[in-house]
Design a protein around this motif. Structure first.
Motif, PDB file in Angstrom:
ATOM      1  N   PRO A   1       0.785  -1.229   0.000  1.00 12.96           N
ATOM      2  CA  PRO A   1       0.000   0.000   0.000  1.00 12.96           C
ATOM      3  C   PRO A   1       0.823   1.287   0.000  1.00 12.96           C
ATOM      4  O   PRO A   1       0.515   2.186  -0.769  1.00 12.96           O
ATOM      5  CB  PRO A   1      -0.835  -0.115   1.273  1.00 12.96           C
ATOM      6  CG  PRO A   1      -0.261  -1.235   2.044  1.00 12.96           C
ATOM      7  CD  PRO A   1       0.438  -2.113   1.101  1.00 12.96           C
ATOM      8  N   ASP A   2       1.858   1.346   0.842  1.00 10.66           N
ATOM      9  CA  ASP A   2       2.597   2.615   0.900  1.00 10.66           C
ATOM     10  C   ASP A   2       3.291   2.891  -0.415  1.00 10.66           C
ATOM     11  O   ASP A   2       3.267   4.005  -0.933  1.00 10.66           O
ATOM     12  CB  ASP A   2       3.614   2.595   2.040  1.00 10.66           C
ATOM     13  CG  ASP A   2       2.924   2.773   3.379  1.00 10.66           C
ATOM     14  OD1 ASP A   2       1.693   2.963   3.371  1.00 10.66           O
ATOM     15  OD2 ASP A   2       3.605   2.701   4.407  1.00 10.66           O
TER      16      ASP A   2
ATOM     17  N   TYR B   1      -8.731  10.604  -5.581  1.00  8.87           N
ATOM     18  CA  TYR B   1      -9.131   9.202  -5.568  1.00  8.87           C
ATOM     19  C   TYR B   1     -10.510   9.026  -6.159  1.00  8.87           C
ATOM     20  O   TYR B   1     -10.769   8.074  -6.895  1.00  8.87           O
ATOM     21  CB  TYR B   1      -9.051   8.652  -4.146  1.00  8.87           C
ATOM     22  CG  TYR B   1      -7.641   8.689  -3.651  1.00  8.87           C
ATOM     23  CD1 TYR B   1      -6.661   7.978  -4.352  1.00  8.87           C
ATOM     24  CD2 TYR B   1      -7.253   9.462  -2.570  1.00  8.87           C
ATOM     25  CE1 TYR B   1      -5.338   8.053  -3.957  1.00  8.87           C
ATOM     26  CE2 TYR B   1      -5.948   9.526  -2.174  1.00  8.87           C
ATOM     27  CZ  TYR B   1      -4.985   8.819  -2.865  1.00  8.87           C
ATOM     28  OH  TYR B   1      -3.686   8.881  -2.479  1.00  8.87           O
TER      29      TYR B   1
ATOM     30  N   TYR C   1      -3.859   9.274   8.025  1.00  9.55           N
ATOM     31  CA  TYR C   1      -3.113   8.187   7.373  1.00  9.55           C
ATOM     32  C   TYR C   1      -3.899   6.883   7.469  1.00  9.55           C
ATOM     33  O   TYR C   1      -4.066   6.171   6.476  1.00  9.55           O
ATOM     34  CB  TYR C   1      -1.748   8.028   8.052  1.00  9.55           C
ATOM     35  CG  TYR C   1      -0.940   6.855   7.547  1.00  9.55           C
ATOM     36  CD1 TYR C   1      -0.332   6.897   6.293  1.00  9.55           C
ATOM     37  CD2 TYR C   1      -0.784   5.710   8.316  1.00  9.55           C
ATOM     38  CE1 TYR C   1       0.399   5.825   5.831  1.00  9.55           C
ATOM     39  CE2 TYR C   1      -0.059   4.628   7.865  1.00  9.55           C
ATOM     40  CZ  TYR C   1       0.537   4.692   6.621  1.00  9.55           C
ATOM     41  OH  TYR C   1       1.256   3.626   6.158  1.00  9.55           O
TER      42      TYR C   1
ATOM     43  N   TYR D   1      -7.037   6.831   5.211  1.00 11.11           N
ATOM     44  CA  TYR D   1      -6.744   6.643   3.792  1.00 11.11           C
ATOM     45  C   TYR D   1      -6.251   5.234   3.506  1.00 11.11           C
ATOM     46  O   TYR D   1      -6.586   4.631   2.499  1.00 11.11           O
ATOM     47  CB  TYR D   1      -5.727   7.682   3.304  1.00 11.11           C
ATOM     48  CG  TYR D   1      -6.410   8.969   2.947  1.00 11.11           C
ATOM     49  CD1 TYR D   1      -7.218   9.031   1.810  1.00 11.11           C
ATOM     50  CD2 TYR D   1      -6.298  10.098   3.746  1.00 11.11           C
ATOM     51  CE1 TYR D   1      -7.880  10.193   1.491  1.00 11.11           C
ATOM     52  CE2 TYR D   1      -6.955  11.263   3.428  1.00 11.11           C
ATOM     53  CZ  TYR D   1      -7.749  11.315   2.297  1.00 11.11           C
ATOM     54  OH  TYR D   1      -8.415  12.454   1.987  1.00 11.11           O
ATOM     55  N   LYS D   2      -5.438   4.733   4.400  1.00 15.52           N
ATOM     56  CA  LYS D   2      -4.928   3.382   4.197  1.00 15.52           C
ATOM     57  C   LYS D   2      -6.089   2.399   4.159  1.00 15.52           C
ATOM     58  O   LYS D   2      -6.163   1.532   3.284  1.00 15.52           O
ATOM     59  CB  LYS D   2      -3.968   3.026   5.335  1.00 15.52           C
ATOM     60  CG  LYS D   2      -3.105   1.821   5.038  1.00 15.52           C
ATOM     61  CD  LYS D   2      -1.967   1.754   6.032  1.00 15.52           C
ATOM     62  CE  LYS D   2      -1.060   0.608   5.689  1.00 15.52           C
ATOM     63  NZ  LYS D   2       0.123   0.551   6.520  1.00 15.52           N
TER      64      LYS D   2
ATOM     65  N   TYR E   1      -3.558  -0.187  11.860  1.00 14.13           N
ATOM     66  CA  TYR E   1      -3.639   1.273  11.836  1.00 14.13           C
ATOM     67  C   TYR E   1      -5.072   1.741  12.017  1.00 14.13           C
ATOM     68  O   TYR E   1      -5.356   2.657  12.789  1.00 14.13           O
ATOM     69  CB  TYR E   1      -3.062   1.809  10.526  1.00 14.13           C
ATOM     70  CG  TYR E   1      -1.577   1.719  10.503  1.00 14.13           C
ATOM     71  CD1 TYR E   1      -0.804   2.717  11.095  1.00 14.13           C
ATOM     72  CD2 TYR E   1      -0.932   0.634   9.918  1.00 14.13           C
ATOM     73  CE1 TYR E   1       0.573   2.630  11.104  1.00 14.13           C
ATOM     74  CE2 TYR E   1       0.437   0.539   9.924  1.00 14.13           C
ATOM     75  CZ  TYR E   1       1.192   1.534  10.519  1.00 14.13           C
ATOM     76  OH  TYR E   1       2.535   1.444  10.541  1.00 14.13           O
TER      77      TYR E   1
END
Lengths: 657, 502
Positions: free
Chosen positions: A611-612, A636, B168, B171-172, B240
């Protein structure tokens, strides 16, 4: 008389569930009803349970009853049907009587022992709940209910070792106990799963009925072909090794002494740790067809027996000495089972429950006298201060050492230990002789470390600190009174019950314990030569004399001996460094892998490429594609709409699936 | 359609409640900005939905293995899309867990969410509609709509009411799950083209699709469900999301959203693409076993309470997929039991974390310690759920784990052997967590000052405690509802696989 067994089942249900009622009342309402009421209600219910157990035992033995009563479906999936139920036979009621008798005395004793502690209701609730789980274990009609009790007693052991939860040492010890037992249960559970695969059921009756048929067949386990019965029994025995602290999975038991002393007496001496022995006896119809597993049980039992006794010789903590002694005595029980002398094994389990709980509670009294001191190097000459405790412990010691004269009189341990040893000898195999030889050596060591304990504690020079000495006084009668029934048991139970477990065992056990004719060495055990009959007793007396020589006649000798064998002594004193070894082999790697898999595996590899990395890439792309929008969400949403549009157009005009 | 459309009413009731809040509760009119009123309305609406779901459960006939309480309306006729709803023995429990957990979440959020209360309640109610909708939809597009619709309220819950790194995390979460969804959409389009209808019921009974296509379709669905479940190695969004989400978000995430992945595996992968499922079973089992051991080891190293429980969820979901793809009776039963048990246990554990987070505002395990002294009720409640997570016999956790391992053992003893390590490791990380939170000396003043559970908090935990013990001692009450249906599903799957093999 058709209603007869039904009534018995009700009695047995009461035996099992009364302690649960007590636990719930004391545990949930303890704050409301107060400590006194909690103590009263738990003690009363467990005492009632003990009385009913004695009654049920007489009934079952008299009428030779064997019955299984299902109560409620537990797990039902396809052909797998597991009930909550109750199985009543001689083995069950012997365990009922032993467990509830010791438990009742420990409950009473705890009133005195915990008088100055916080959390009395909680303590009593735990003790009662433990009793409930233990009784569920011994009356289980199938492996899974046994596992329920098995894990339940493990949980209570965890909670009780950790009773003083503010102590980090108690926290460590309790976690260790639970986890080491879980390692054993890993095997036990696989054994249960395997039993269903092989037998199509985990009910004892079904398993036992099929055991002879599958005895010679093999199955594929972990990609290899193994004999069915031996591999299943070995898996189940792995659980027993954990629960009964046998060599390899024993490290938790000495540390478990962090718990209050009544707990050590009930759980870590008399009952829970013997669950493994009980399991092997209960599963005797399967073990009898697993010669490899029996041999393994014998070897582990005999080695544990001597291993623990050797360590016991060197320890100074009074409770740890008794803990190692327990481990060693469990070894006796296992090698007896290993040579198919299950009856002797359960006999020793029963007598041991009485004299070992007596010794532990006596040690608790000593600790009480000395305001909490457990180091025997700071004791001595206590017999004047605490004569009642001393006499009671002396009875326990005589029973543990197995003192008695054949045909005349003997303490409880005399009968059961001799039966165990002679059965091993009469077994006639090399393995039997191996176990016998080690067992005889241990008889000597047992007497030595027991009298070492007595001499260091009650005789010789008074080494107590001045501060302690001022407050020394004999324990209260609330604490001492429950010891008398146990002492009575330690004196008479061997002589009283010998015939049941020895010569009349076939009619006594009925179908509860099964021994193949070819394996049965117990008749021969009664006819071993005079020399062999006298040998354990001779060894015990020699042990006592040596202890006298070491600790009374020449008190400087022990120090000199340990100095002369410095390295070897340290090896034994540090318990052969097994804890340290396990820390290197298992605990550190587990933590290391946890850390590495998290920081490297998840954060760097999976997230980095996944993902990152993906989002970094798409962010770069998005920046190039559209510098117009500022909020990320629009990127997005835009990308999504584009994507959907592309797919839909492909769907309508182009693609053929 | 003559009878009362129970499922639709149940689905859209929370949405109606949300609309009510949105339109008629004006912040300016109330001294507290309408917070109490919104909470009250949201709780009442979710309780009503729960009552309706109980009616559904009572009216449900377990012995009939097809879909019941069907509702069908032509929706977009030009595309062949219909509005079809219905439940069978499997989905009935998924609906129940949604309606049980939502009111508990609202109850717990009453105290812990202090900003934008009305909006939070709206988000929760919309989420409930989406969850119930997913589990009752029997049309591919309807299913997709709800399945994706869940993302929006959850994204907002994490992104608006979350912790420090909420952006973060949000969105992840969003991207990860969206990626899977896009692939699922493609697969749905292909399926619909193949069958000429968007009906899921039809797809379940029609003849199978060509193998080549089926494998690709299976992989596309897998992408979506594996991320949602989550399976290793698609799990990294979960820690997360959990860490940053507010308590109610974590509870619904662990309790219901993860189960949507499991539901998808049962409903679509197994029921519509059985041959492909069988083809990929070794991979699924491999990933499940890795998840059990890997996630448990990682959980051992965590210093953040929520992360630890998040990783334990990954391990538990490993048991679900292990059971399902062992293709055995016990494995299937076990997977359902793990799904139900994990819903209540993980939900309860996140609620437990919420209790101390509300008091001390930190998730660092090392900031706590010795709480058993001052918070005995809390310690007891936490202990029960810890034991259930460990899988102690007598709790709900054991039944499922035991059955999945039994199923796995029947497929191959190696599977059970590896999975059984999870039994040791789960005890290690949970007891280690418990020890650090509750035992040891009580040395920190702010920890000492924390009050024990309030009545409201006890009210939240009581039903979960009952469920966990009930399911552990007499699981038949739960199992009898889904058993006939699951039995039929397994038979169909096994038969189809058998045909292909011949």
């Amino acid at each position: 008389m058709t209603t007869f067994p039904c009534d018995l089942a009700t009695v047995c249900l009461a035996i099992v569930f009364l302690p649960l009622v007590g636990a719930v009342l004391a545990g949930l309402l303890g704050r409301m009803i107060g400590d006194k009421a909690s103590q009263a209600v738990t003690c009363a219910l467990v005492l009632l349970s003990a009385l009913l157990s004695a009654f049920a035992a007489a009934w079952v033995v008299e009428d030779k009853i064997e019955l299984t009563q299902p109560l409620l479906t537990w797990i039902h999936s396809g052909t797998l049907l597991i009930d909550w139920g109750i199985q009543i036979d001689t083995l069950t009621v012997v365990m009922f009587a032993t467990v509830t008798a010791v438990s009742a005395m420990v409950h009473l004793y705890s009133i005195g022992y915990m008088a100055h502690e916080q959390g009395k209701s909680r303590f009593m609730a735990y003790l009662s709940l433990f009793t409930f789980f233990m009784l569920m274990l011994v009356c289980a009609p199938n492996l899974l209910q046994m596992f329920f009790g098995w894990e339940g007693v493990g949980l209570m052991s965890y909670l009780l070792i950790n009773f003083w939860y503010e102590r980090p040492s108690a926290n460590d010890a309790s976690m260790k106990a639970f986890l080491v037992n879980r390692v054993g249960d890993f095997g036990f559970l696989l054994g249960i799963l395997g039993c269903f695969v092989v037998f199509g059921s985990i009910d004892f009756r079904v398993i036992f009925a099929q055991a002879p048929e599958v005895a010679s067949s093999s199955w594929i386990f972990l990609g290899h072909s193994f004999p069915v019965t031996t591999s299943l029994c070995l898996l189940l025995f792995m659980g027993a090794m954990g629960k009964s602290a046998q060599l390899g999975l024993h490290t938790w038991l000495p540390d478990a002494m962090e718990g209050p002393t009544p707990v050590s007496a009930l759980i870590h001496a008399a009952t829970m740790v013997t669950a493994g022995v009980f399991m092997v006896a209960r599963m005797s119809p399967l073990f009898e067809y697993a010669p490899g597993a029996l041999a393994f049980v014998t070897i582990i039992g005999a080695l544990t027996c001597v291993f623990a006794a050797v360590i016991g010789l060197t320890q100074f903590d009074i409770k740890r000495v008794i803990a190692y002694s327990t481990m060693s005595q469990l070894g006796y029980m296992f090698f007896a089972a290993g040579v198919s002398a299950y009856s002797a094994s359960i006999f020793h389990l029963m007598t041991h429950a009485f004299f070992k709980s007596l010794l532990f509670l006596g040690a608790g009294s000593v600790i009480h006298v000395l305001s909490g001191e457990q180091d025997m190097r700071k004791m001595g000459a206590l017999w004047r201060v605490a004569p009642v405790t001393y006499s009671l412990m002396l009875v326990g010691a005589l029973a543990l050492a197995g003192i008695g004269i054949d045909g005349l009189f003997g303490f409880a341990g005399f009968y059961s230990k001799d039966l165990v040893l002679n059965a091993a000898l009469a077994n006639g195999t090399r393995l039997g002789f191996f176990a016998y030889a080690l067992g005889i050596m241990v008889a000597f060591m047992t007497a030595f470390y027991t009298w070492r304990l007595l001499f260091l504690t009650f005789h010789g020079a008074a080494r107590e600190s001045a501060e302690v000495r001022e407050r020394m006084h004999e324990s209260s009668w609330v604490m001492l009174a429950p010891l008398f029934p146990l002492a009575l048991g330690a004196v008479v139970v061997g002589a009283y019950a010998y015939d049941w477990f020895g010569p009349e065992r076939a009619s006594f056990w009925g179908h509860a314990i099964f021994v193949r004719d070819a394996h049965d060495s117990m008749d021969a055990a009664e006819h071993v030569g005079v020399f062999f009959k006298a040998l354990p007793m001779i060894m015990a007396v020699l042990g006592i004399l040596l202890a006298f020589f070491f600790y009374i006649a020449k008190p400087s000798l022990p120090g000199a001996v340990s100095a002369a064998f410095g390295r070897w002594y340290r090896l034994v004193y540090r318990k052969f460094y097994i804890d340290e070894l396990y820390a290197i082999l298992f605990i550190k790697p587990a933590r290391f892998f946890g850390e590495v898999l998290w920081k490297k595996g998840d954060d760097q590899i999976i997230d980095g490429f996944g993902p990152d990395g993906f989002s970094a890439l798409s962010l770069r792309l998005a920046k190039r594609v559209s510098a117009l929008q500022t909020g990320y969400i629009y990127h997005y949403a835009f990308a999504m709409i584009l994507g959907v549009a592309a797919f839909v157009s492909w769907f309508f005009w182009g693609g053929t699936p | 359609m003559t009878s009362f459309p129970l499922l639709s009413v149940m689905t859209f009731l929370p949405l109606a409640g949300a609309l009510l809040l949105f339109l008629f509760v004006k912040e300016g009119h109330y001294r507290d900005g309408g917070a109490r009123l919104s909470q009250g309305i949201a709780l009442a609406v979710s309780l009503l939905a729960f009552v309706l779901s109980c009616v559904m459960l009572a009216r449900f006939d377990p012995s009939y293995t097809g879909f019941q309480m069907m509702e069908s309306v032509v929706w977009l006729p030009s595309f062949g899309i219909a509005y079809v709803k219905g439940i069978d023995g499997i989905s009935v429990w998924f609906v129940m867990i949604s309606t049980i957990l939502t009111p508990l979440c609202i109850l717990s959020a009453m105290h812990s969410v202090k900003v934008r209360v009305k909006e939070f309640m709206i988000a929760l109610l919309v989420l409930e509609t989406m969850m119930i909708g997913t589990f009752t939809a029997l049309d591919f597009f309807l299913f997709y709509l709800f399945f994706e619709g869940v993302l929006i309220p959850m994204f907002l819950i994490i992104g608006v009411w979350g912790g420090a790194k909420r952006t973060y995390a949000a969105y992840k979460f969003f991207l990860y799950t969206l990626l899977g969804s896009v692939l699922m959409l493609v697969a749905i389009l292909v399926l619909v083209r193949h069958f000429g209808s968007t009906s899921m019921v039809l797809a379940m009974v029609k003849d199978s699709i060509p193998k080549e296509t089926a494998l690709w379709l299976w992989l596309a669905f897998f992408a979506s469900f594996a991320i949602k479940t989550p399976m290793w190695p698609f799990h990294t969004w979960l820690p997360y999301a959990h860490v940053e989400a507010p308590t109610a978000g974590s509870v619904l995430l662990a309790g219901v959203l993860l189960k949507m992945g499991c539901y998808g595996f049962i409903r679509i992968s197994l029921q519509i693409l059985p041959e492909a499922s069988h083809f990929f079973a070794p991979m699924m089992i491999g990933l499940s076993l890795v998840a059990i051991v890997y996630a448990s080891l990682v959980a051992l190293a965590q210093t953040d309470v929520k992360k630890l429980i998040a990783y334990s969820s990954v391990a538990h979901m490993g048991y679900v997929t292990l059971g399902l793809f062992s293709f055995t009776r016990q494995g299937f039963d076990g997977a359902m039991m793990v799904i139900l048990s994990h819903t209540f246990v993980a939900g309860a554990l996140f609620l437990c974390v919420g209790v101390i987070y509300d008091r001390l505002h930190t998730r660092e395990i090392s900031r706590y310690g010795g709480m058993a002294t001052t918070m005995p009720k809390y310690a007891t409640v936490f202990m029960v759920f810890t034991l259930a997570a460990i899988g102690l016999p007598g709790t709900s956790g054991f039944v499922g784990e035991f059955l999945t391992m039994q199923g796995a053992f029947e497929a191959n003893s190696w599977y059970a052997f590896v999975a059984a390590f999870g039994m040791i490791l789960s005890a290690a990380y949970m007891l280690w967590l418990y020890r650090r939170l509750f035992f040891g000396p009580l040395s920190k003043d702010d920890v000492r000052a924390m009050p024990d559970l309030t009545k409201r908090e006890m009210l939240v935990f009581a039903p979960l405690l009952v469920l966990v013990l009930w399911m552990g001692i007499y699981p038949a009450s739960f199992k009898n509802v889904y058993e006939p249906t699951l039995d039929k599903v397994l038979t169909v799957v096994q038969n189809k696989v058998h045909e292909v093999r011949l």
